[in-house]
Design an enzyme around this catalytic site. Structure first.
Site, PDB file in Angstrom:
ATOM      1  N   ASP A 121       0.859  -1.180   0.000  1.00  0.00           N
ATOM      2  CA  ASP A 121       0.000   0.000   0.000  1.00  0.00           C
ATOM      3  C   ASP A 121       0.896   1.230   0.000  1.00  0.00           C
ATOM      4  O   ASP A 121       2.061   1.164   0.417  1.00  0.00           O
ATOM      5  CB  ASP A 121      -0.909  -0.016   1.231  1.00  0.00           C
ATOM      6  CG  ASP A 121      -2.095   0.930   1.113  1.00  0.00           C
ATOM      7  OD1 ASP A 121      -2.212   1.607   0.072  1.00  0.00           O
ATOM      8  OD2 ASP A 121      -2.905   1.008   2.049  1.00  0.00           O
ATOM      9  N   CYS A 124       1.402   2.815   3.823  1.00  0.00           N
ATOM     10  CA  CYS A 124       1.882   1.895   4.853  1.00  0.00           C
ATOM     11  C   CYS A 124       3.345   2.190   5.191  1.00  0.00           C
ATOM     12  O   CYS A 124       4.218   2.152   4.308  1.00  0.00           O
ATOM     13  CB  CYS A 124       1.707   0.463   4.335  1.00  0.00           C
ATOM     14  SG  CYS A 124       2.790  -0.770   5.029  1.00  0.00           S
ATOM     15  N   CYS A 127       5.728  -0.617   4.433  1.00  0.00           N
ATOM     16  CA  CYS A 127       5.851  -0.771   2.979  1.00  0.00           C
ATOM     17  C   CYS A 127       6.874   0.228   2.439  1.00  0.00           C
ATOM     18  O   CYS A 127       7.704  -0.096   1.576  1.00  0.00           O
ATOM     19  CB  CYS A 127       4.506  -0.543   2.292  1.00  0.00           C
ATOM     20  SG  CYS A 127       3.218  -1.713   2.750  1.00  0.00           S
ATOM     21  N   ARG A 151      -5.427  -0.789   1.834  1.00  0.00           N
ATOM     22  CA  ARG A 151      -5.979  -1.229   3.122  1.00  0.00           C
ATOM     23  C   ARG A 151      -7.316  -0.579   3.438  1.00  0.00           C
ATOM     24  O   ARG A 151      -8.123  -1.142   4.171  1.00  0.00           O
ATOM     25  CB  ARG A 151      -4.975  -0.929   4.246  1.00  0.00           C
ATOM     26  CG  ARG A 151      -3.685  -1.728   4.142  1.00  0.00           C
ATOM     27  CD  ARG A 151      -2.646  -1.205   5.125  1.00  0.00           C
ATOM     28  NE  ARG A 151      -2.330   0.197   4.853  1.00  0.00           N
ATOM     29  CZ  ARG A 151      -1.778   1.020   5.747  1.00  0.00           C
ATOM     30  NH1 ARG A 151      -1.518   0.595   6.964  1.00  0.00           N
ATOM     31  NH2 ARG A 151      -1.512   2.275   5.420  1.00  0.00           N
TER      32      ARG A 151
END
Length: 238
Positions: A121, A124, A127, A151
């Site tokens: 994502d 995130c 991430c 998400r």
């Protein structure tokens, strides 16, 4: 969320629309699942005697062959000392990933030893951490293939951002900029973002990053290049 999964399970048991005949066909079982909000993609005999394995848009469930009971949860094979759910899902993940391989955003290692798929994502934190260390993965011979997992869902800002990345002319550049916090030019196209998100849900994923290894096993959460390389080296040779 875990709460949602338990709520679904509770509703399944409470409403119990399942049939009580000696046996049910696939169509009847799909209808029973649909009545409690689960869309069935496949039904097959399980390695567990007397149970069917049922893949849905919310992950793996089991059902008795007469359709009278539905089971959500982990099933452990005491004889072979393996988690039945994971052995089933490894196969499902490999097949699902293969179907979408042409839609990934790939960062290829020059001297590739392994290739992993990462559900990601834009917003995130972990991430972004993984992406900021991307060169270390590539240097370790690990090709990274991104799949989208907004998400917030299909109506969220993150969905729109991921769609813009996947619709960009230079997808790698757009991913780099998005992971760096830059504003991405809005773009729309026939993108695979929704399909990738739904695939992730069917795998039981509810957070990012989620790393799918070549054998179909999953590592939820961030892994450094060294950690990931160690996990990959321990996989059985194909």
């Amino acid at each position: 969320t875990k709460y949602r999964k338990h709520l679904i399970a509770g509703l399944l048991l409470a409403s119990a629309p399942f049939l009580t005949a000696a046996a049910v066909d696939d169509a009847q079982l799909k209808t029973a699942f649909a009545q409690v909000g689960l869309n069935v993609s496949s039904i097959a005999d399980s390695t567990v005697p007397g149970l069917l394995q049922v893949m849905t848009d919310r992950g793996l469930f089991f059902a008795t062959k007469d359709g009278s009971h539905l089971i959500e949860g982990q099933v452990y094979d005491l004889k072979n000392k393996v988690l039945v759910n994971e052995e089933i899902l490894k196969v499902v993940r490999k097949a699902g990933i293969a179907d979408l391989n042409g839609t990934v955003i790939e960062f290829k290692a020059p001297k590739e030893k392994y290739a992993v798929h990462v559900f990601t994502d834009i917003s995130c934190g972990y991430c972004r951490k993984l992406h900021s260390e991307l060169q270390s993965y590539l240097d370790a011979g690990i090709t990274v293939r991104y799949l989208a997992f907004p998400r917030g869902g299909l109506e969220s800002d993150t969905f729109n951002s991921l769609q813009s990345v996947w619709c960009a002319k230079d997808k790698q550049k757009a991913m780099n900029e998005a992971k760096g916090g830059a504003e991405i030019a809005a773009a729309k196209c026939d993108s695979p973002v929704a399909k990738q998100f739904e695939l992730g849900h069917s795998f039981g994923i509810n957070g990012t990053p989620a790393i799918i290894l070549p054998d179909g096993s999953i590592i939820p959460g961030y892994q450094s290049a060294a950690q990931l390389q160690q996990a990959l080296a321990q996989l059985p040779k194909s």
